[in-house]
Design an enzyme around this catalytic site. Sequence first.
Site, PDB file in Angstrom:
ATOM      1  N   GLY A 105      16.630  55.103  22.968  1.00 60.85           N
ATOM      2  CA  GLY A 105      16.496  56.491  22.575  1.00 60.85           C
ATOM      3  C   GLY A 105      16.008  56.684  21.160  1.00 60.85           C
ATOM      4  O   GLY A 105      16.340  57.673  20.512  1.00 60.85           O
ATOM      5  N   GLY A 106      15.207  55.737  20.643  1.00 56.23           N
ATOM      6  CA  GLY A 106      14.580  55.904  19.331  1.00 56.23           C
ATOM      7  C   GLY A 106      15.596  56.192  18.244  1.00 56.23           C
ATOM      8  O   GLY A 106      16.545  55.450  18.030  1.00 56.23           O
ATOM      9  N   THR A 157      11.587  52.940  24.678  1.00 53.82           N
ATOM     10  CA  THR A 157      12.171  51.667  24.306  1.00 53.82           C
ATOM     11  C   THR A 157      12.782  51.058  25.560  1.00 53.82           C
ATOM     12  O   THR A 157      13.290  51.782  26.401  1.00 53.82           O
ATOM     13  CB  THR A 157      13.277  51.856  23.250  1.00 53.82           C
TER      14      THR A 157
END
Length: 525
Positions: free
Chosen positions: A430-431, A348
């Site tokens: 970081g998802g 991301t």
Amino acid sequence: MRDFHQPGRSAVYATNGMCATSHPLAAKTAIDILERGGNAMDAAIAGAVLLGICEPQMTGIGGDCFALFTKPGSDEIHALNGSGRAPAAASAAALRDQGHDTVPLNSPAAVTIPGAIDAFCRLSDDHGKLGLDTLLAPAIRYAEDGVPVAPRVAFDWPDAAKALQGHGLTHFSIAGAPLSVGQMFRAPGQAEVLRRIAAQGRDGFYKGDVAEDMIAALTALGGVHTADDFAATACDYTTPISGDYKGVDLVEHPPNGHGATAILMLNILKHFDIARMDPFGSQRAHIEAEATKLAYDARNRIIADPDHTTRLAHMLAPETAAKLAALIDPSNAMPAAAPLTEEVHRETVYITVVDRDRMAVSLIYSIFHGFGSGIASEKFGVLFQNRGAGFNLTPGHPNELAGGKRPMHTIIPGMLREDGRASMPFGVMGGAYQPTGHARVVSNLRDFGMAPQAALDAPRSYAEAGQLRVESGYADTVRAELAELGHDVIVPKGPIGGAQAIVIRPDGVLEGASDPRKDGCALGY
């Protein structure tokens, strides 16, 4: 004030404009746009699109985005949902019949229609000043000429590249080998796509040769994507949600984003005296881990396409947090609130920009896993996200895969509001970690009085899939104490997430902070 005897970075201060993001070339591009008379929206779009060339394992034009923003002279926070939908013919039942329990990560079934380009076009038209031809020119140039691979990008590339297949290998490797630090990454096919978007707007991507190239790549592998699916893609303005924590409002996107999870976490943490704990001690890490398990369990049950989410009010209600907080034992770790299956995805990018008129933009842009689905189109090298893996295949679940639905999304831009004033656009990459990251940054600021740069620098831990991931910045004694509490403690191979922030101070000064876990920086002028 930071200890200047120790390695680290200072915050950046300026008055005319500021950008904080994960690659220096994107930050400089954003500032260049501001200096040319563009506003924060122009700068954010230009920087974000370039990040897809600078960090191709993280994001790209085959991905999605979300934005929070204010307009010049106003503190009202607006939201735009640039996430794509599953193709109309997508079917959870069909995947179940093939023997799947989850959506296969590296298959066309995981590819939702990319929404970011439609969102960038809409945001530029509605809120920008300079026009897409100007905004896309830097990314076009760098895609043609190439960008030297930065250290964090090179660190991620080998593992992420395991997903690449077919045309993906052609466009994102050197004869199948990952690129290393300093090697030049070029994407001439994407440069041509961006030129068409600059000339034709969204139709340059969602119709014509580019769309045909994308559809051909997906259908050749069994995808059910059609020209109608691409042509119908449309972003939406939405109403943000928020929650208070010790005098500051955390403003988040509503579902299908999972920003409500961060608000729920902070509501749970209110029931503990976090400020009296050691900020880098085992007690705080333990309470945060337990709150994470409970908040993410709620997320997994509730968050879905907004047309299918019916219990958001319950998730945000104070009494819900109170009941969940009562389940936390300060002396023992719960095994899990429910099976949590998501990994910590690093793929991301995030950019925040504030301009001289104090328009603030908080924008996040992603292809989900490393190199997304690993599938790319043949001619133009458009790499597809695998956001469809955010769906589940449980019959009747709000987040069950179905045609035309948006999946539960992990990327969440954030913004803080104090006394009605938009005070800090920020994001934590970081998802799945992102809600925990948002809550931790807010707690660092409000419970411990950390300066923004220190709040981003501070070591992180994250409870995920039955393990407690604890960065090496924690003391060994803390890891031992957490293990005694019942946590399965591991030190992850890579850092947990990355973050960027800009504080809009009441005195008119902008203060930029950029996480050293990434290659980027804050720049102002």
